[in-house]
Design an enzyme around this catalytic site. Structure first.
Site, short mmCIF file in Angstrom:
data_model
loop_
_atom_site.label_atom_id
_atom_site.label_comp_id
_atom_site.label_asym_id
_atom_site.label_seq_id
_atom_site.Cartn_x
_atom_site.Cartn_y
_atom_site.Cartn_z
N LYS A 64 0.81 -1.23 0.00
CA LYS A 64 0.00 0.00 0.00
C LYS A 64 0.84 1.28 0.00
CE LYS A 64 -4.04 -2.10 2.13
NZ LYS A 64 -5.09 -1.99 3.16
N ASP A 100 -9.81 2.41 2.42
CA ASP A 100 -9.78 1.59 3.63
C ASP A 100 -10.53 2.24 4.78
OD1 ASP A 100 -8.42 -0.71 2.88
OD2 ASP A 100 -6.45 0.18 3.22
#
Length: 265
Positions: A64, A100
């Protein structure tokens, strides 16, 4: 259109099942697959994506933060966090987003409506932790506390938090209304715990962002203690739904996305 999730390991991911069901229900001729890219091969990301003819992709552990240098643009949230979990490819440009946080907080508020007054401990300082912390921040009256093995991970954080060690977290567990594990510990092992939960207050909500297994050792131990638990399923569904919106501009069928994942699990 072709989409994928990249990470390592990736065989546990139910993203292909979820997204392909959404495409089917919406009558779309699109595909979604999982692509395993070990860290030592990540420099080949551009070649891999071109070979797969992807129009967009999700990014999961441990890439990420690693994906950012390969992007042409990133949205404000991703820039602030230094982490990306969704990439849209438009006219050859790679544009990074982070879904997220919004995915997790939607699920958390459904089970804990009085979020504003909660004292929250998060465990872990990776990309998912950053995304959730950033989304939680404007909802909270109390400062967010985050524990990690090494406090060096917080050097580039721009959010005003209380950073503590895992040992400090263990000692002060009873002070928190919500405890959230954002690390991958528990994804593979049925017994490994990120911290000792012996000081946990039975009224504390205990959460884990892992969704497979549905009940990690962390959650099982908390449940044995009488705590309410929340796994990462809603976060997974919601972040996937937000990714779909970014890629297509359309509304996903969240009900069917969740139904197919639960059926598989």
């Amino acid at each position: 259109m072709n989409f994928a999730v990249i990470g390592h390991p990736i065989d546990h991911s139910l993203s292909p099942i979820m997204h392909n069901e959404n495409f089917k229900i919406n009558g779309e001729d699109s595909t979604y697959k999982a692509i395993d890219i070990p860290e030592e091969q990540f420099h080949l990301i551009k070649e891999i994506v071109r070979k797969e003819s992807l129009d967009g992709f999700n990014v999961t552990i441990p890439h990420k933060e690693r994906i950012i240098p390969y992007l042409d643009e990133i949205d404000e949230q991703s820039r602030h966090l230094g982490a990306v979990n969704t990439v849209k490819i438009t006219n050859g440009k790679w544009i990074g987003h982070n879904t997220d946080g919004i995915g997790y907080v939607k699920g958390l508020k459904a089970i804990y409506p009085d979020l504003e007054n909660a004292y929250i401990l998060m465990i872990g300082a990776g990309g998912a932790s950053k995304g959730i912390a950033n989304e939680l921040y404007p909802h909270l009256n109390n400062k967010l506390t985050i524990a990690n093995r090494t406090l060096d991970r917080f050097k580039n954080w721009s959010i005003d938090i209380n950073a503590i060690s895992l040992k400090e977290a263990e000692r002060s567990l009873s002070e928190f209304d919500i405890v959230i594990n954002t690390t991958p510990i528990g994804m593979k092992s049925e017994s490994e715990l990120i911290i000792n939960l012996s000081n946990l207050d039975p009224d504390t909500l205990v959460s884990d962002i892992i969704y497979t297994p549905l009940k990690t050792a962390f959650l099982s131990k908390a449940e044995e203690n009488g705590n309410t638990i929340l796994n990462g399923l809603d976060m997974f569904i919601n972040q996937g739904a937000e990714s779909y919106k970014i890629w297509t501009g359309k509304e996903p069928n969240i009900k069917h996305m969740k139904k197919v994942v639960l059926k598989y699990l």
